[in-house]
Design a protein around this motif. Structure first.
Motif, PDB file in Angstrom:
ATOM      1  N   PRO A   1      42.680  43.771  35.872  1.00 56.85           N
ATOM      2  CA  PRO A   1      41.817  42.708  35.382  1.00 56.85           C
ATOM      3  C   PRO A   1      40.359  43.144  35.266  1.00 56.85           C
ATOM      4  O   PRO A   1      39.881  43.922  36.069  1.00 56.85           O
ATOM      5  N   ASP A   2      39.722  42.682  34.222  1.00 58.72           N
ATOM      6  CA  ASP A   2      38.320  43.006  33.994  1.00 58.72           C
ATOM      7  C   ASP A   2      37.505  41.898  34.669  1.00 58.72           C
ATOM      8  O   ASP A   2      37.762  40.723  34.484  1.00 58.72           O
ATOM      9  N   ARG A   3      36.513  42.289  35.447  1.00 58.53           N
ATOM     10  CA  ARG A   3      35.758  41.324  36.235  1.00 58.53           C
ATOM     11  C   ARG A   3      35.172  40.198  35.367  1.00 58.53           C
ATOM     12  O   ARG A   3      35.185  39.043  35.712  1.00 58.53           O
ATOM     13  N   ASN A   4      34.640  40.560  34.192  1.00 60.18           N
ATOM     14  CA  ASN A   4      33.992  39.541  33.366  1.00 60.18           C
ATOM     15  C   ASN A   4      34.902  38.986  32.269  1.00 60.18           C
ATOM     16  O   ASN A   4      34.482  38.176  31.473  1.00 60.18           O
ATOM     17  N   HIS A   5      36.119  39.495  32.222  1.00 60.90           N
ATOM     18  CA  HIS A   5      37.086  39.072  31.206  1.00 60.90           C
ATOM     19  C   HIS A   5      36.534  39.200  29.794  1.00 60.90           C
ATOM     20  O   HIS A   5      36.851  38.412  28.920  1.00 60.90           O
ATOM     21  N   ASN A   6      35.669  40.217  29.584  1.00 59.76           N
ATOM     22  CA  ASN A   6      35.059  40.384  28.276  1.00 59.76           C
ATOM     23  C   ASN A   6      36.050  40.819  27.219  1.00 59.76           C
ATOM     24  O   ASN A   6      35.955  40.450  26.072  1.00 59.76           O
TER      25      ASN A   6
ATOM     26  N   ARG B   1      41.853  48.023  42.610  1.00 60.89           N
ATOM     27  CA  ARG B   1      42.618  47.124  41.731  1.00 60.89           C
ATOM     28  C   ARG B   1      41.863  46.765  40.446  1.00 60.89           C
ATOM     29  O   ARG B   1      42.407  46.141  39.556  1.00 60.89           O
ATOM     30  N   MET B   2      40.574  47.106  40.398  1.00 62.68           N
ATOM     31  CA  MET B   2      39.780  46.741  39.227  1.00 62.68           C
ATOM     32  C   MET B   2      39.587  47.935  38.308  1.00 62.68           C
ATOM     33  O   MET B   2      39.528  49.078  38.762  1.00 62.68           O
ATOM     34  N   ALA B   3      39.476  47.648  36.996  1.00 60.25           N
ATOM     35  CA  ALA B   3      39.263  48.744  36.044  1.00 60.25           C
ATOM     36  C   ALA B   3      37.872  49.344  36.264  1.00 60.25           C
ATOM     37  O   ALA B   3      37.713  50.552  36.296  1.00 60.25           O
ATOM     38  N   LYS B   4      36.881  48.484  36.423  1.00 62.52           N
ATOM     39  CA  LYS B   4      35.515  48.991  36.577  1.00 62.52           C
ATOM     40  C   LYS B   4      35.251  49.388  38.007  1.00 62.52           C
ATOM     41  O   LYS B   4      35.842  48.829  38.926  1.00 62.52           O
ATOM     42  N   THR B   5      34.345  50.364  38.186  1.00 68.42           N
ATOM     43  CA  THR B   5      34.031  50.819  39.528  1.00 68.42           C
ATOM     44  C   THR B   5      33.046  49.828  40.148  1.00 68.42           C
ATOM     45  O   THR B   5      31.874  49.789  39.767  1.00 68.42           O
ATOM     46  N   TYR B   6      33.538  49.003  41.025  1.00 66.57           N
ATOM     47  CA  TYR B   6      32.622  48.093  41.706  1.00 66.57           C
ATOM     48  C   TYR B   6      33.186  47.655  43.048  1.00 66.57           C
ATOM     49  O   TYR B   6      34.387  47.684  43.283  1.00 66.57           O
TER      50      TYR B   6
END
Ligand SMILES: C[S@@+](CC[C@H](N)C(=O)[O-])C[C@H]1O[C@@H](n2cnc3c(N)ncnc32)[C@H](O)[C@@H]1O
Length: 420
Positions: free
Chosen positions: A400-405, A176-181
């Protein structure tokens, strides 16, 4: 500045014309910040005719290329991400369906019967994949590779895209996240006994994508139009297109990366590694070349960056008070886009149209109306602003981006220019 037209591009098309955003082969593979097909459809129909050449310098997963080819236009795309160019090619290339059925049967049998062990290795592979997933993914990869050379190259690429589409789902990374984490949610899921089943996912993916490619193959072979995709840097557009005699295009339509919002290489590193499209070193290099990257060189940000655009300077100043590095990231983004506008200006024929689709994002709480900054840059390059429209983003895949940068991007601005 021209008056802004409020548009709802999705409502312009009936369900018969565009039944869903993933219709045709648009849904063959997910891709972050993918356009809805309605927008390129509308502008391609408005500004081009059959047989014209359409160019997208940030083609991503090929939404504009597919719409162009579907509408009997020729299309050229460039993207820095080798996964994006692979998806674009597969999405727009018709296949021989009998040959494809045979290849699918062979690959499925081979995956079931083989007992090959893992040989694909990359950094922290066991952090991202359990042993079962690693082994099953390896088996699928080898079975696809064993077909390479026996069938057409396009067919082999189709299978690679099906394989790529199941990698995130087979890993511990949160889909569900854009970044791989690895998120807490995924860690909890693993604790409760979740085990991925890549072979099953692969079978489902080829079954779904087979129907999609079959549905468009007859339509795309009916016309003689072409789609040509290049993996490369849009800052080198002319150098890429000229040797291929493609340096004069009729129409440019593109949606550039957002400033600081999507790190495509972090998002797709597992797919790039598994497919062997880029080594970890190459991924690091490409990431630096991506427009909007946070990976900028220099450690001294003591001076406020200064551009020749008043509105941009106000924004840079505001961001610099909060985060000096971010203000330099924003400055670099617009400088890079300036050089891309110059490149694409060269390849567009005189009087040709250029359609730019952008979002407005927020960096450090400062709102950046990107299109308002792009417009004078484009005009200084030699384009004349013709129209501006605004659409609310409903379906664009922006997890959603984890850090909302990168800030939340809620609307899309479409500006159309003409080369003077
Ligand atoms: C907003 S996405 C385009 C999405 C596309 N319209 C679609 O529907 O899939 C922006 C794209 O720009 C690409 N990109 C970033 N820097 C680039 C560069 N220097 N040259 C070419 N492409 C670049 C990214 O890899 C990404 O695919």
């Amino acid at each position: 500045m021209s008056k802004v037209k409020r548009m709802d591009f999705q409502r312009l098309y009936s369900l018969k014309e565009i039944p869903a955003t993933n219709y045709l082969t648009h849904g063959i593979h997910s891709y972050t910040a993918k356009l809805i097909p309605h927008i390129p459809r509308y502008f391609i129909e408005k500004y081009t005719k059959r047989g014209d050449v359409i160019f997208d310098p940030f083609c991503g997963s090929g939404t504009t290329l597919l719409e162009a080819r579907f509408l009997s236009r020729n299309a050229i795309g460039i993207d820095i991400n080798p996964l994006a160019t692979l998806i674009s090619e597969v999405k727009t290339t018709p296949l021989d369906i009998d040959e494809l059925s045979l290849a699918i049967r062979l690959v499925k049998e081979d995956v079931k019967n083989s007992n090959r062990k893992l040989t694909v290795v990359f950094p922290n592979i066991d952090y991202w994949f359990c042993k079962k997933a690693r082994n099953e993914l390896s088996r699928i990869k080898f079975s696809i590779e064993s077909l390479n050379g026996r069938f057409s190259e396009s067919l082999y690429r189709f299978l690679l895209v099906c394989f790529s589409s199941i990698i995130r789902k087979s890993s511990y990374a949160d889909p569900r996240m854009a970044k791989t984490y690895k998120s807490k949610r995924v860690i909890e899921k693993v604790k409760t006994g979740w085990v991925p089943t890549p072979i099953q996912y692969f079978e489902d993916s080829i079954a779904k994508n087979f129907e999609k490619i079959k549905a468009i193959s007859w339509h795309l072979t009916e016309n003689n139009n072409y789609v040509k995709v290049f993996q490369g840097d849009a800052r080198e557009t002319l150098a890429t297109l000229k040797p291929n005699r493609m340096e004069e295009v009729d129409f440019i339509i593109t949606s550039p990366p957002y400033i600081n919002a999507q790190d495509y290489f972090r998002s797709y590193k597992l797919e790039l590694w598994w497919l062997g499209l880029a080594t970890p070193e190459e991924v690091r290099y490409l990431k630096k070349r991506a427009i909007g990257t946070e990976n900028i060189s220099g450690s001294n940000y003591s001076a406020i960056p200064k551009s020749e655009y008043r509105l941009l300077n106000i924004i840079l100043n505001q961001i610099w008070q909060i985060d000096r590095k971010k203000s330099h990231i924003v400055y670099n983004y617009f400088e890079d886009m300036k050089s891309i506008f110059k490149e694409i200006y060269h390849v567009l024929k005189k009087g040709g149209y250029f359609c730019l689709i952008t979002g407005s994002n927020t960096i450090c709480g400062v709102q950046i109306p990107t299109y308002k900054i792009f417009s004078p840059i484009a005009e200084n390059t030699g384009f004349k602003l013709l129209e501006i429209s605004r659409d609310e983003i409903k379906n664009r895949s922006l997890p959603p981006d984890r850090n909302h940068n990168g800030g939340i991007i809620k609307e899309e601005w479409i500006t159309v220019f003409r080369k003077k």
